[in-house]
Design a protein around this motif. Structure first.
Motif, short mmCIF file in Angstrom:
data_model
loop_
_atom_site.label_atom_id
_atom_site.label_comp_id
_atom_site.label_asym_id
_atom_site.label_seq_id
_atom_site.Cartn_x
_atom_site.Cartn_y
_atom_site.Cartn_z
N GLY A 2 0.76 -1.10 -0.04
CA GLY A 2 -0.04 0.09 -0.07
C GLY A 2 0.81 1.30 -0.01
N PHE A 3 2.08 1.15 0.11
CA PHE A 3 3.16 2.29 0.08
C PHE A 3 3.46 2.20 -1.39
CE2 PHE A 3 2.79 1.40 4.64
CZ PHE A 3 2.87 2.69 5.17
N HIS A 4 4.25 3.46 -1.72
CA HIS A 4 4.76 3.75 -3.06
C HIS A 4 6.28 3.72 -3.09
CE1 HIS A 4 0.71 5.35 -3.64
NE2 HIS A 4 0.95 5.36 -4.91
N LEU A 54 9.62 5.13 -3.47
CA LEU A 54 10.16 6.49 -3.55
C LEU A 54 11.58 6.80 -3.62
CD1 LEU A 54 8.46 8.24 -0.34
CD2 LEU A 54 7.43 8.07 -2.60
N PRO A 109 -2.36 10.30 2.61
CA PRO A 109 -3.05 9.06 1.94
C PRO A 109 -3.87 9.80 0.89
CG PRO A 109 -3.35 8.82 4.31
CD PRO A 109 -2.52 10.26 4.09
N TYR A 147 -1.75 11.02 -2.01
CA TYR A 147 -1.05 9.65 -2.80
C TYR A 147 -2.21 9.08 -3.58
CZ TYR A 147 3.51 9.36 -0.81
OH TYR A 147 5.12 9.55 -0.65
O1 C5P Z 1 4.36 5.93 6.51
P1 C5P Z 1 3.28 7.16 6.84
O2 C5P Z 1 2.34 6.98 7.78
O3 C5P Z 1 3.81 8.59 6.83
O4 C5P Z 1 2.36 7.15 5.41
C1 C5P Z 1 1.21 7.74 5.38
C2 C5P Z 1 0.53 7.41 4.06
O5 C5P Z 1 1.04 7.78 2.96
C3 C5P Z 1 0.42 5.79 3.80
O6 C5P Z 1 -0.56 5.31 4.48
C4 C5P Z 1 0.14 5.95 2.20
O7 C5P Z 1 -1.19 6.07 2.10
C5 C5P Z 1 1.07 7.01 1.99
N1 C5P Z 1 2.32 6.79 1.51
C6 C5P Z 1 2.54 6.00 0.61
N2 C5P Z 1 3.93 5.80 0.00
C7 C5P Z 1 5.06 6.11 0.71
C8 C5P Z 1 4.77 6.73 2.13
C9 C5P Z 1 3.45 7.09 2.23
O8 C5P Z 1 1.69 5.85 -0.45
N3 C5P Z 1 6.15 5.88 0.47
#
Ligand code: C5P
Length: 333
Positions: free
Chosen positions: A32-34, A36, A187, A190
């Motif tokens: 669910g993360f991207h 980066l 969220p 993103y």
């Molecule tokens: O890690 P953090 O709690 O800061 O991330 C918050 C939200 O940001 C995640 O739930 C996700 O929706 C998004 N996010 C993401 N990819 C990342 C970091 C954050 O999609 N690399």
């Protein structure tokens, strides 16, 4: 239970906000993360996180943004303190006081900063003295930006932003931050980025050579041109008024302007402190930004500023820093 946990201490850690000089967003991962590729810079807007032993776990938030921050178990600083306690086998609760100067839900990692501050302060209060790696691992569990709030300076972030490598660059940079009165959540930004790119092939993110050159040379003009943020189109799509903020900044002497992280704060790089004052005045006069802050970067990550016993008011606000405490609270000597 640690015996140090019962000593009547109050410990304060100071933690910086961040701006992403470059934020390249790759494909969505199965978790669910991207993916980066980002370059963080810590800037001189700070929260102070103080912890002291208490009957019950609790958190108080002071400052202009206090009513926007949850003062319950969902507070990221509280989650950080409890996580360290459970890892270290500490069962004495703490009361956390956060003196907030970092804007909330602004794309400047204020919540992550508070989590990093709570880790460093509790680590010292309880006498755990975790290794740097152990604190970084806990930080990564709490959020993608928390490890950088520990590290500070200027750093490359990969993975979901939590895998860090310091960037050895020169130069101090002057920033002006145009605040917004409407928050954007990470969220949602993103998700909007995914929506805008749906159907497109998203390549693996790689850092740009122009950013690294600008940082290596310490050249603010080059850095201004190299600023980039893949989340910016999404933030602008959700908050079209930010276009106007960017235009005002660029028309009034900024070397570069960018939405900070997931926004809605807009960060402007300027050539020096004098220009930062001029730009702050212009942004305020334009009515485009409800609030403006100025700060320099890079600055150090989370660090202790007090670790003495006594009533917290007697030292919590002095601002005197204990130079021999390292970036993660570990003594450097
Ligand atoms: O890690 P953090 O709690 O800061 O991330 C918050 C939200 O940001 C995640 O739930 C996700 O929706 C998004 N996010 C993401 N990819 C990342 C970091 C954050 O999609 N690399």
């Amino acid at each position: 239970m640690s015996s140090a946990a019962t000593s009547p201490l109050c410990v304060t850690a100071r933690v910086p906000a961040k701006v992403n000089l470059e934020l390249m967003v790759g494909p969505l991962r199965p978790d669910g993360f991207h993916h980066l590729a980002t370059v963080f810079q810590a800037v001189g807007l700070h929260d102070d996180v103080s912890v002291e032993p208490a009957e019950d776990w609790g958190v108080t938030i002071n400052g202009p943004y206090s009513d926007l921050v949850p003062a319950d178990d969902t507070n990221l600083a509280m989650r950080a303190a409890r996580l360290l306690a459970s890892e270290a086998g500490i069962d004495v609760p703490v009361h956390i006081t956060i003196d907030k100067d970092i804007p909330v839900a602004a794309g400047m990692a204020g919540g992550s900063a508070d989590a990093a501050g709570a880790l460093v302060a509790c680590d010292a209060l309880w006498g755990v003295w975790s290794s740097k790696t152990a604190l970084e691992d806990l930080a990564a569990e709490l959020g993608s930006d928390v490890p950088f709030a520990l590290l500070g300076g200027t750093a490359m972030g990969s993975g979901r932003g939590d895998q860090l490598a310091p960037v050895l660059g020169r130069g101090r940079y002057a920033w002006v931050f145009a605040l917004s009165d409407v928050g954007l959540t990470t969220p949602e930004v993103y998700a909007e980025c995914d929506r805008l790119r749906s159907g497109l092939r998203v390549p693996a993110p790689t850092p740009s050579a122009s950013m690294m050159t600008a940082l290596r040379l310490g050249d603010a003009t080059l850095l201004g041109r190299a600023l980039s943020n893949d989340l910016q189109p999404a933030a602008l799509s959700l908050q079209p008024r930010l276009e106007e903020v960017l235009a005002v900044g660029m028309d009034n002497g900024a070397l570069g302007g960018i939405v900070s992280g997931s926004g809605p704060t807009v960060a402007f790089l300027v050539s020096d402190t004098e220009r930062s004052l001029d730009l702050a005045v212009a942004l305020t006069a334009s009515g485009a930004a409800p609030g403006v802050k100025r700060a320099g970067g890079p600055v150090r990550g989370a660090h202790l500023i007090t670790a003495a016993s006594g009533p917290r008011g007697s030292f919590g606000s002095t601002g005197h820093e204990t130079g021999h405490i390292g970036p993660t609270g570990l003594r450097s000597s």
